[in-house]
Design an enzyme around this catalytic site. Structure first.
Site, PDB file in Angstrom:
ATOM      1  N   GLU A  33      -5.589 -14.680  -7.702  1.00  0.00           N
ATOM      2  CA  GLU A  33      -6.149 -14.066  -8.923  1.00  0.00           C
ATOM      3  C   GLU A  33      -6.411 -15.173  -9.956  1.00  0.00           C
ATOM      4  OE1 GLU A  33      -7.200 -11.061 -10.376  1.00  0.00           O
ATOM      5  OE2 GLU A  33      -7.495 -12.404 -12.086  1.00  0.00           O
ATOM      6  N   GLY A  38      -3.106  -7.530 -12.816  1.00  0.00           N
ATOM      7  CA  GLY A  38      -3.421  -6.241 -13.458  1.00  0.00           C
ATOM      8  C   GLY A  38      -4.921  -6.030 -13.592  1.00  0.00           C
ATOM      9  N   GLY A 187     -24.125   6.316 -22.929  1.00  0.00           N
ATOM     10  CA  GLY A 187     -23.254   7.489 -23.076  1.00  0.00           C
ATOM     11  C   GLY A 187     -22.489   7.796 -21.807  1.00  0.00           C
ATOM     12  N   ALA A 269     -22.506  -0.645 -23.458  1.00  0.00           N
ATOM     13  CA  ALA A 269     -21.681   0.061 -22.473  1.00  0.00           C
ATOM     14  C   ALA A 269     -22.612   0.789 -21.505  1.00  0.00           C
ATOM     15  CB  ALA A 269     -20.747   1.032 -23.188  1.00  0.00           C
ATOM     16  N   VAL A 270     -23.453  -0.006 -20.815  1.00  0.00           N
ATOM     17  CA  VAL A 270     -24.437   0.628 -19.930  1.00  0.00           C
ATOM     18  C   VAL A 270     -23.952   0.666 -18.478  1.00  0.00           C
ATOM     19  CG1 VAL A 270     -26.392   0.048 -21.418  1.00  0.00           C
ATOM     20  CG2 VAL A 270     -25.731  -1.521 -19.585  1.00  0.00           C
ATOM     21  N   ALA A 319      -9.583   3.202 -11.639  1.00  0.00           N
ATOM     22  CA  ALA A 319      -8.361   2.551 -11.176  1.00  0.00           C
ATOM     23  C   ALA A 319      -7.639   3.388 -10.117  1.00  0.00           C
ATOM     24  CB  ALA A 319      -7.441   2.304 -12.363  1.00  0.00           C
ATOM     25  N   HIS A 454       4.916  28.459 -17.513  1.00  0.00           N
ATOM     26  CA  HIS A 454       4.352  29.114 -18.700  1.00  0.00           C
ATOM     27  C   HIS A 454       5.185  28.738 -19.926  1.00  0.00           C
ATOM     28  CE1 HIS A 454       2.485  32.202 -21.137  1.00  0.00           C
ATOM     29  NE2 HIS A 454       3.701  32.536 -21.559  1.00  0.00           N
TER      30      HIS A 454
HETATM   31  C1  LIG Z   1     -12.984  -0.450 -21.050  1.00  0.00           C
HETATM   32  C2  LIG Z   1     -12.593   0.120 -19.721  1.00  0.00           C
HETATM   33  C3  LIG Z   1     -11.799   1.252 -19.664  1.00  0.00           C
HETATM   34  C4  LIG Z   1     -11.424   1.780 -18.439  1.00  0.00           C
HETATM   35  N1  LIG Z   1     -10.633   2.894 -18.431  1.00  0.00           N
HETATM   36  C5  LIG Z   1     -10.280   3.432 -17.236  1.00  0.00           C
HETATM   37  C6  LIG Z   1      -9.434   4.566 -17.181  1.00  0.00           C
HETATM   38  O1  LIG Z   1      -9.001   5.081 -18.204  1.00  0.00           O
HETATM   39  N2  LIG Z   1      -9.097   5.060 -15.983  1.00  0.00           N
HETATM   40  C7  LIG Z   1      -9.563   4.513 -14.814  1.00  0.00           C
HETATM   41  O2  LIG Z   1      -9.233   5.017 -13.736  1.00  0.00           O
HETATM   42  N3  LIG Z   1     -10.355   3.425 -14.830  1.00  0.00           N
HETATM   43  C8  LIG Z   1     -10.720   2.874 -16.000  1.00  0.00           C
HETATM   44  N4  LIG Z   1     -11.490   1.747 -16.026  1.00  0.00           N
HETATM   45  C9  LIG Z   1     -11.928   1.182 -14.730  1.00  0.00           C
HETATM   46  C10 LIG Z   1     -10.805   0.365 -14.086  1.00  0.00           C
HETATM   47  O3  LIG Z   1     -10.443  -0.672 -14.958  1.00  0.00           O
HETATM   48  C11 LIG Z   1     -11.268  -0.196 -12.749  1.00  0.00           C
HETATM   49  O4  LIG Z   1     -11.750   0.847 -11.942  1.00  0.00           O
HETATM   50  C12 LIG Z   1     -10.149  -0.894 -12.025  1.00  0.00           C
HETATM   51  O5  LIG Z   1      -9.663  -1.975 -12.783  1.00  0.00           O
HETATM   52  C13 LIG Z   1     -10.632  -1.405 -10.668  1.00  0.00           C
HETATM   53  O6  LIG Z   1      -9.623  -2.094 -10.037  1.00  0.00           O
HETATM   54  P1  LIG Z   1      -9.963  -3.251  -9.009  1.00  0.00           P
HETATM   55  O7  LIG Z   1      -8.666  -3.768  -8.504  1.00  0.00           O
HETATM   56  O8  LIG Z   1     -10.958  -2.785  -8.015  1.00  0.00           O
HETATM   57  O9  LIG Z   1     -10.730  -4.364  -9.870  1.00  0.00           O
HETATM   58  P2  LIG Z   1     -10.348  -5.137 -11.191  1.00  0.00           P
HETATM   59  O10 LIG Z   1      -9.333  -4.448 -11.978  1.00  0.00           O
HETATM   60  O11 LIG Z   1     -11.655  -5.472 -11.832  1.00  0.00           O
HETATM   61  O12 LIG Z   1      -9.676  -6.451 -10.651  1.00  0.00           O
HETATM   62  C14 LIG Z   1     -10.398  -7.394  -9.920  1.00  0.00           C
HETATM   63  C15 LIG Z   1      -9.724  -8.726 -10.076  1.00  0.00           C
HETATM   64  O13 LIG Z   1     -10.297  -9.615  -9.124  1.00  0.00           O
HETATM   65  C16 LIG Z   1     -10.316 -10.900  -9.696  1.00  0.00           C
HETATM   66  N5  LIG Z   1     -11.296 -11.671  -8.917  1.00  0.00           N
HETATM   67  C17 LIG Z   1     -12.645 -11.585  -8.959  1.00  0.00           C
HETATM   68  N6  LIG Z   1     -13.176 -12.456  -8.075  1.00  0.00           N
HETATM   69  C18 LIG Z   1     -12.147 -13.103  -7.483  1.00  0.00           C
HETATM   70  C19 LIG Z   1     -12.062 -14.119  -6.497  1.00  0.00           C
HETATM   71  N7  LIG Z   1     -13.136 -14.653  -5.925  1.00  0.00           N
HETATM   72  N8  LIG Z   1     -10.835 -14.542  -6.107  1.00  0.00           N
HETATM   73  C20 LIG Z   1      -9.715 -14.008  -6.664  1.00  0.00           C
HETATM   74  N9  LIG Z   1      -9.745 -13.054  -7.604  1.00  0.00           N
HETATM   75  C21 LIG Z   1     -10.954 -12.601  -7.996  1.00  0.00           C
HETATM   76  C22 LIG Z   1     -10.689 -10.640 -11.148  1.00  0.00           C
HETATM   77  O14 LIG Z   1     -10.260 -11.701 -11.979  1.00  0.00           O
HETATM   78  C23 LIG Z   1      -9.928  -9.352 -11.445  1.00  0.00           C
HETATM   79  O15 LIG Z   1      -8.678  -9.595 -12.042  1.00  0.00           O
HETATM   80  C24 LIG Z   1     -11.866   1.172 -17.232  1.00  0.00           C
HETATM   81  C25 LIG Z   1     -12.660   0.018 -17.275  1.00  0.00           C
HETATM   82  C26 LIG Z   1     -13.022  -0.502 -18.509  1.00  0.00           C
HETATM   83  C27 LIG Z   1     -13.861  -1.750 -18.542  1.00  0.00           C
END
Ligand SMILES: Cc1cc2nc3c(=O)[nH]c(=O)nc-3n(C[C@H](O)[C@H](O)[C@H](O)COP(=O)(O)OP(=O)(O)OC[C@H]3O[C@@H](n4cnc5c(N)ncnc54)[C@H](O)[C@@H]3O)c2cc1C
Length: 469
Positions: A33, A38, A187, A269-270, A319, A454
């Site tokens: 990472e 996280g 949106g 936020a697109v 997540a 309830h």
């Molecule tokens: C503002 C915001 C709010 C959100 N709120 C929610 C929510 O309330 N509920 C929800 O379910 N989801 C939410 N999400 C989405 C959620 O954050 C993601 O779906 C989740 O983090 C995906 O997990 P992941 O492990 O697939 O990827 P990520 O969490 O993106 O983790 C990927 C990791 O891989 C690492 N990485 C990338 N390339 C490499 C490489 N070549 N070698 C080693 N490491 C690498 C990156 O540094 C990163 O730390 C939100 C996202 C945002 C931006």
């Protein structure tokens, strides 16, 4: 070159969860990472947004507490303290993940991983580190799990680049002062959540959305309900942003009507896209589609010995979708490493059973088909819609000012539940039960046999299943 059973690229929810699962099965695991354990969720996504939202909710509800017989005097919020609390939460949870990795015997390297050759026959895969202390070092593994997540989409709107007024969600979360006024471009879930967060703090917010309604994946009857409950937000629907000059945006609708708006901060936020570049997908010949790395229901890619999970697959940018994919992939990897014939059928992704949530003062959540999905796919259905004001708990705690509805779709012949959709506070805490109903393919009759405590808002589900003919 150190040898591992499994190398995982990316320490977000997908990566660290899979690392823990595999490590606790005594597999030799390396997690790579480059930034923080996280990933997006803990550091710049789910957790920081919900921590700030909690403060905003306290402020909002205290302001409105008079109608419930509680008067708060001298009410104000302190952004710096809110930010401090957010940092504390994120740091503690990050330390928790580091501890989990240690306890499960997972080796963690800070760096960027790059696949340089796939596993071939008895030959393991090779991964190189391209930055940090271990830059240039190579590691081998029998199995590789790609969890590189997603990155924000930056649309080609003139005036975005190097404009200090324009921020993405990470920039806005980290800002030293709250915006005086905010325009959100997009949106979708992230745009609507930030609009809700800042409008709850009294910041004037405008959301500009290209389509005719926010949250396009939501049931068309329910999305306007959520939008209308965001009373402090001005929605400009059907408008496309043409350009940005300093703090001013110009946007136009399909009929050619143009408007301009100036705001202190502009949030882009697109949407987000799978992070499929820079880690060797092309070198090893991974099948990457328009959404992300192509996977099957067991999270296998087209290359035996390589799996992918989480946002990088583009199948669910959430997540909890990532956690589930990590569980499924880990299970399949364990079977693969044991050389057993793959177990298929039970432990697999049911893509249609992943719930989604939009957080805010009011919430929305859903799982399964919307009415429009069913119509598009020609799937027959029957439906019931129950207002949340039938729930005593809902009325006692919200009064009549916040709208809430529960909509359930079921198969007209066998009564199997096809979709459950909610708008209303607590929707996020109810929806897991709905996901269980979908995952287990339960019927109306099965849900009628459940006992709901309830008074709870979740009782609305019981009311809905009894309302079917
Ligand atoms: C503002 C915001 C709010 C959100 N709120 C929610 C929510 O309330 N509920 C929800 O379910 N989801 C939410 N999400 C989405 C959620 O954050 C993601 O779906 C989740 O983090 C995906 O997990 P992941 O492990 O697939 O990827 P990520 O969490 O993106 O983790 C990927 C990791 O891989 C690492 N990485 C990338 N390339 C490499 C490489 N070549 N070698 C080693 N490491 C690498 C990156 O540094 C990163 O730390 C939100 C996202 C945002 C931006």
């Amino acid at each position: 070159m150190s040898a591992f059973d499994v190398i995982i690229l990316g320490g977000g929810p997908a990566g660290y969860q899979a690392a823990e699962r595999l490590g606790s099965h005594h597999r030799k695991v390396l997690l790579i990472e480059p930034q923080f354990l996280g990933g997006t969720c803990l550091n710049v996504g789910c957790i920081p947004t919900k921590t700030l939202l909690h403060s905003a909710k306290l402020y909002f509800h205290s302001r409105d507490a008079g109608s419930f017989g509680v008067t708060v005097e001298g009410l104000r919020y302190d952004w710096e303290t809110m930010q401090g609390w957010k940092e504390e939460v994120v740091t503690k949870l990050r330390e928790g993940i580091a501890f989990q990795m240690k306890r499960s015997g997972v080796a963690v390297i800070e760096g960027w991983g790059r696949l340089i050759s796939p596993p071939r026959g008895t030959e393991p895969a090779r991964v190189q580190i391209s930055q940090g202390e271990k830059a240039g070092e190579e590691y081998s593994a029998l199995a590789v799990l790609v969890c590189t997540g997603s990155v924000p989409i930056i649309p080609p709107i003139p005036g975005i680049q190097n404009n200090p007024a324009v921020v993405d969600s990470t920039g806005l979360l980290d800002s030293r002062d709250p915006p005086q006024s905010l325009v959100v471009v997009g949106g979708g879930v992230i745009g609507v959540e930030f609009a809700g967060l800042f409008s709850a703090l009294g910041v004037p917010v405008t959301v500009i959305e290209m389509t005719d309604e926010i949250l396009p994946f939501m049931d068309r009857e329910l999305a306007p309900l959520l939008r209308k409950s965001l009373k402090g937000v001005d929605f400009r629907l059907g408008f496309r942003v043409e350009k940005i000059e300093g703090n001013t945006l110009a946007y136009t609708n399909r009929e050619g009507k143009s408007e301009q708006l100036t705001a202190d901060r502009i949030l882009m936020a697109v949407g987000r896209r799978a992070q499929t570049q820079g880690w060797g997908a092309e070198t090893v010949g991974l099948d990457v589609g328009p959404q992300g790395v192509v996977v099957d229901e067991w999270m296998r890619t087209n290359i035996p010995g390589i799996w992918a999970a989480g946002d990088v697959t583009g199948r669910s940018l959430l997540a909890h979708g990532a956690y589930r994919m990590a569980d499924v992939a880990s299970q399949d990897i364990l079977t693969y490493l044991e050389g057993a014939s793959p177990r298929r059928g039970t432990f697999r992704m049911r893509w249609g059973a992943i719930p989604w949530v939009v957080y805010g003062i009011n919430e929305a959540a859903g799982v399964g088909l919307t009415e429009q999905d069913a119509q598009r796919q020609g799937i027959p259905y029957k439906k019931v819609t129950v207002p949340l004001k039938v729930s005593g708990r809902f009325v006692a705690e919200n009064g009549f000012g916040i709208p809430g509805t529960c909509k359930v779709l079921a198969d007209p012949h066998k009564g199997r539940i096809l979709g459950i959709h909610l708008v209303g506070p607590y929707a996020s805490e109810i929806i897991w039960g709905a996901a269980l109903i979908l995952e287990q393919e339960l019927r109306i009759q099965d849900v009628r046999e459940l006992i709901f405590p309830h008074p709870t808002v979740s009782e609305v589900l019981r009311d809905a299943v009894w309302a079917f003919e």
